[in-house]
Structure formats: structure tokens, C-alpha cells
Design a protein around this motif. Structure first.
Motif, PDB file in Angstrom:
ATOM      1  N   TYR A   1       0.821  -1.216   0.000  1.00  0.00           N
ATOM      2  CA  TYR A   1       0.000   0.000   0.000  1.00  0.00           C
ATOM      3  C   TYR A   1       0.854   1.265   0.000  1.00  0.00           C
ATOM      4  O   TYR A   1       0.359   2.363  -0.209  1.00  0.00           O
ATOM      5  CB  TYR A   1      -0.948   0.003   1.207  1.00  0.00           C
ATOM      6  CG  TYR A   1      -0.258  -0.043   2.557  1.00  0.00           C
ATOM      7  CD1 TYR A   1       0.107   1.129   3.209  1.00  0.00           C
ATOM      8  CD2 TYR A   1       0.008  -1.249   3.188  1.00  0.00           C
ATOM      9  CE1 TYR A   1       0.736   1.093   4.443  1.00  0.00           C
ATOM     10  CE2 TYR A   1       0.637  -1.295   4.427  1.00  0.00           C
ATOM     11  CZ  TYR A   1       0.993  -0.122   5.052  1.00  0.00           C
ATOM     12  OH  TYR A   1       1.599  -0.163   6.276  1.00  0.00           O
TER      13      TYR A   1
ATOM     14  N   THR B   1      -4.612   6.443  14.332  1.00  0.00           N
ATOM     15  CA  THR B   1      -4.774   5.008  14.075  1.00  0.00           C
ATOM     16  C   THR B   1      -5.576   4.356  15.201  1.00  0.00           C
ATOM     17  O   THR B   1      -6.503   3.576  14.952  1.00  0.00           O
ATOM     18  CB  THR B   1      -3.401   4.330  13.949  1.00  0.00           C
ATOM     19  OG1 THR B   1      -2.679   4.926  12.862  1.00  0.00           O
ATOM     20  CG2 THR B   1      -3.540   2.840  13.703  1.00  0.00           C
TER      21      THR B   1
ATOM     22  N   GLY C   1      -4.633   6.169   6.605  1.00  0.00           N
ATOM     23  CA  GLY C   1      -4.905   7.164   5.572  1.00  0.00           C
ATOM     24  C   GLY C   1      -6.347   7.178   5.091  1.00  0.00           C
ATOM     25  O   GLY C   1      -6.814   8.179   4.532  1.00  0.00           O
ATOM     26  N   ASP C   2      -7.069   6.075   5.299  1.00  0.00           N
ATOM     27  CA  ASP C   2      -8.471   6.018   4.879  1.00  0.00           C
ATOM     28  C   ASP C   2      -9.385   6.804   5.806  1.00  0.00           C
ATOM     29  O   ASP C   2     -10.577   6.946   5.525  1.00  0.00           O
ATOM     30  CB  ASP C   2      -8.955   4.560   4.854  1.00  0.00           C
ATOM     31  CG  ASP C   2      -8.241   3.719   3.817  1.00  0.00           C
ATOM     32  OD1 ASP C   2      -7.653   4.318   2.883  1.00  0.00           O
ATOM     33  OD2 ASP C   2      -8.262   2.483   3.940  1.00  0.00           O
ATOM     34  N   HIS C   3      -8.831   7.286   6.933  1.00  0.00           N
ATOM     35  CA  HIS C   3      -9.674   7.899   7.962  1.00  0.00           C
ATOM     36  C   HIS C   3      -9.289   9.346   8.234  1.00  0.00           C
ATOM     37  O   HIS C   3      -9.524   9.865   9.331  1.00  0.00           O
ATOM     38  CB  HIS C   3      -9.592   7.070   9.252  1.00  0.00           C
ATOM     39  CG  HIS C   3      -9.953   5.626   9.051  1.00  0.00           C
ATOM     40  ND1 HIS C   3     -11.257   5.170   9.063  1.00  0.00           N
ATOM     41  CD2 HIS C   3      -9.181   4.545   8.758  1.00  0.00           C
ATOM     42  CE1 HIS C   3     -11.269   3.868   8.825  1.00  0.00           C
ATOM     43  NE2 HIS C   3     -10.017   3.471   8.637  1.00  0.00           N
TER      44      HIS C   3
ATOM     45  N   MET D   1      -6.903  -2.279   8.478  1.00  0.00           N
ATOM     46  CA  MET D   1      -7.067  -0.829   8.403  1.00  0.00           C
ATOM     47  C   MET D   1      -5.768  -0.145   7.996  1.00  0.00           C
ATOM     48  O   MET D   1      -4.670  -0.610   8.325  1.00  0.00           O
ATOM     49  CB  MET D   1      -7.535  -0.258   9.747  1.00  0.00           C
ATOM     50  CG  MET D   1      -6.471  -0.131  10.819  1.00  0.00           C
ATOM     51  SD  MET D   1      -6.916   1.005  12.172  1.00  0.00           S
ATOM     52  CE  MET D   1      -6.916   2.598  11.329  1.00  0.00           C
ATOM     53  N   LEU D   2      -5.916   0.947   7.269  1.00  0.00           N
ATOM     54  CA  LEU D   2      -4.844   1.895   6.988  1.00  0.00           C
ATOM     55  C   LEU D   2      -5.323   3.257   7.451  1.00  0.00           C
ATOM     56  O   LEU D   2      -6.444   3.683   7.122  1.00  0.00           O
ATOM     57  CB  LEU D   2      -4.520   1.939   5.495  1.00  0.00           C
ATOM     58  CG  LEU D   2      -3.950   0.661   4.873  1.00  0.00           C
ATOM     59  CD1 LEU D   2      -3.736   0.865   3.379  1.00  0.00           C
ATOM     60  CD2 LEU D   2      -2.639   0.281   5.544  1.00  0.00           C
TER      61      LEU D   2
END
Length: 352
Positions: A77, A149, A295-297, A292-293
Motif C-alpha cells: 500500500y 490510528t 490514511g483512509d480515515h 485498516m490503513l
């Protein structure tokens, strides 16, 4: 032609900008555990900022577990580190020169060109931070990427609800310690953590308010988890993988949720992991395991900073940092992080 006006000797003169600085390069891809021989600290030219750019002197550098994956030449990713090129990562520094609107010399900024003393970067990739609002190092930890995170992984990915019993692996680290505290503040029925030393276990219960904690080196994780959570768990926040994930699957209640954030137990493995061997339980228990990453949040960032900074001010949420001094010790700090030598966020403090 009008002759140039001589400079007023009484007026302040800009400090000379650095011409060179030290930066860390990856020089060989690790096979299994990284060693000091995989890295080299090299002197390199420092570029003056162009239009829209900043020159920053770094004050704090971040070393993080995800960086181990970037040392492998595999598609992921985030692109791998390139050999014989400067590595990068989170950093906080002071602006020395600016050719970008909204940034002035003396401003403190958060940016992504760590692992070096000086960074010349596009100002669009920098964010001004306040040393008055919080210590600068916290923008790499409790108020930075690890903190977001923890916040997003527990509340959004794991769909935490008041009354849930929560188990966190790697709970003494930057992410895990914050997950457990947020769960407690938000009304968890029970918070359990695992760590790799008796001292860290005591810290989890006495300082961070976990209801129970255990040293995973003292016996099988599954047995210790069942003793700590006899009624099972509803949420598992996974920073470790392997045996911890297998134990959590056994203890998760029906409709339990697991956020798969990291698998540090496997980062340096050269053989496939033996566990988990009980994934069939996911079916009958109707479990949800979600990677989860952070950066998506990003949309949660304002809410996260507002809520967490208020908890810090009130004393409801505490944090620790492990600080290593000197850019020359950054590689050792990273290697120590992988071995669990940190308590809370591991940061490197540069002179000045």
C-alpha cells in the motif's frame, strides 16, 4: 542604473542556510531481522527551496513498525524504500526558509521527510503545528498518526460500543496504549492488554487504567487471555498477529470485531506463521476481521485532535514517549522499536 542600496548593518541578517546535512539510506534489503549493516548515514547536499517550497531543519523524527515492510522490495500500500536513497517518515521541524505563502521562518511544521537533518519539500505536504498547544513530539505520536490510528481503528473500524470488552495486543506501544485508554474513556466494560515485560504490564494497569494485562512471554496467550477475560471479548485490536490473533479468535464473542492494524510478530519472519489455525471459528461466531490503513480515515482528523487533546488536558488520557537523541542513532532506535525496547511512541530528537 541605480546602484544597489547598501545593507543597513543594524538590520537583522538572515542566517546562512546549510549546504549539507546527514540522511539515512537503506543500503541492503533485510532478510529477516534488520541489522545496522542494512543502513548508512551519509552526508548530502541541501537544496535551497524553490517556488512553493520550504527548507526545514528537523527537530523530531518518527520511527514506526510499518517502515519494516517498506524495506522489502514488494508491492504494497506504500512504495518500498529505494536502495541508496534517503528513507522517509514522519518528522516535525522548524522552517529555515520559505518560498510558500502561509509559511514563515520560525514556523514549526509536521511533514513526511524524516530520517534526515534537513528537508526541502513542497509546502502542500507540510502542516503548521503549535509548540504552545502541545509538545512538538506529540504530533508524531499521541496527536499524530499513531493516535489517529488508535482512534479510528477502535471507534470506526471496530465499531466500538459502550459496554464492549476490548483486548489490545502490543498494548504498551504508541497505538495500543491509546486504544485501551480510549476504550476505557468511552465506556468499555473491560479493557485487557498484552505486553512483553512485567514492567510494561504494571504500567498498563497502574498508569493507563487497563482492567487486566499480561506478559505474553509468561505463558500461552490463549490461556492468559481467557483468565483475564473469562466472559470473552467483543473487540480485538491487533498489533501483533500470529498467536495473539489465534487467541483472540478463540475468545471473541458472537458478532465480535477485530481491527487488524499490524502484525509485528511476522514482520521479520522468514517462514509462514503457524497461527492462526482456528479461522473456521469466524464462521460460526459471525466475526468481522477488518484490516485498516490510517490514511483512509483522514476525515476524522479534526474530531480526533479536538477530543484527544481535551482528554490530555483533563488528565483522562496519558502517554509516554521513548526518546533517542541524535540523528546518528535513528537506525538503532528503529531496531530497538522492532525488539520492543520502547514504551509508548519511539521518537528521535535531533540537536537544536
Amino acid at each position: 542604473m541605480t546602484p544597489p542600496v547598501p545593507a543597513d548593518p543594524a538590520s537583522p541578517q538572515p542566517a546562512a542556510l546549510p549546504s549539507t546535512g546527514r540522511e539515512w539510506h537503506l543500503v541492503a534489503r533485510p532478510q529477516g531481522w534488520p541489522t545496522p549493516e542494512n543502513f548508512a548515514l551519509r552526508e548530502a547536499p541541501v537544496a535551497a527551496p524553490g517556488e512553493g517550497e520550504l527548507l526545514v531543519r528537523n527537530l523530531f523524527l518518527s520511527v514506526d513498525p510499518y517502515m519494516r515492510g517498506r524495506m522489502n522490495d514488494v508491492k504494497s500500500y506504500v512504495p518500498p524504500f529505494q536502495l541508496d536513497q534517503p528513507m522517509d517518515g514522519g518528522a516535525v521541524g522548524v522552517v529555515l526558509a520559505s518560498r510558500a505563502e502561509g509559511f514563515a521562518p520560525g514556523d514549526h511544521v509536521l511533514h513526511g521527510l524524516g530520517w534526515r537533518e534537513f528537508a526541502t519539500l513542497d509546502a502542500r505536504h507540510a502542516t503548521v503545528v503549535s509548540a504552545d498547544a502541545a509538545p512538538l513530539s506529540t504530533y508524531l505520536g499521541v496527536l499524530g498518526m499513531p493516535g489517529l490510528t488508535a482512534y479510528a481503528g477502535l471507534l470506526e473500524v471496530a465499531s466500538f460500543r459502550a459496554g464492549d470488552a476490548v483486548f489490545v495486543s502490543g498494548a504498551a506501544g504508541a497505538v495500543g496504549s491509546q486504544v485501551g485508554q480510549i476504550a476505557r474513556i468511552k465506556g468499555a466494560s473491560r479493557v485487557i492488554g498484552s505486553a512483553g515485560s512485567d514492567e510494561k504490564v504494571r504500567m498498563l494497569t497502574e498508569e493507563y487504567g487497563f482492567d487486566a494485562a499480561f506478559n505474553y512471554k509468561n505463558g500461552p496467550v490463549a490461556a492468559q487471555l481467557k483468565e483475564a477475560a473469562p466472559d470473552g471479548i467483543d473487540v480485538y485490536f491487533d498489533n501483533v498477529g500470529g498467536e495473539h490473533l489465534e487467541a483472540a479468535i478463540s475468545s471473541l464473542n458472537v458478532h465480535g470485531r477485530a481491527t487488524i492494524c499490524g502484525m509485528i510478530a511476522q514482520y521479520n519472519a522468514t517462514e509462514p506463521p503457524a497461527a492462526p489455525r482456528n479461522l473456521a471459528l469466524v464462521i460460526g461466531k459471525r466475526l468481522r476481521l477488518e484490516g485498516m490503513l490510517v490514511g483512509d480515515h483522514a476525515a476524522l482528523q479534526p474530531q480526533f485532535v479536538e477530543e484527544v487533546s481535551a482528554w490530555i488536558r483533563s488528565g483522562e488520557l496519558t502517554y509516554r514517549e521513548t526518546v533517542v537523541d541524535g540523528v546518528e542513532n535513528a537506525a538503532d532506535a528503529f531496531l530497538g522499536l522492532l525488539k520492543g525496547e520502547n514504551t509508548g511512541k519511539m521518537v528521535v530528537r535531533l540537536d537544536g
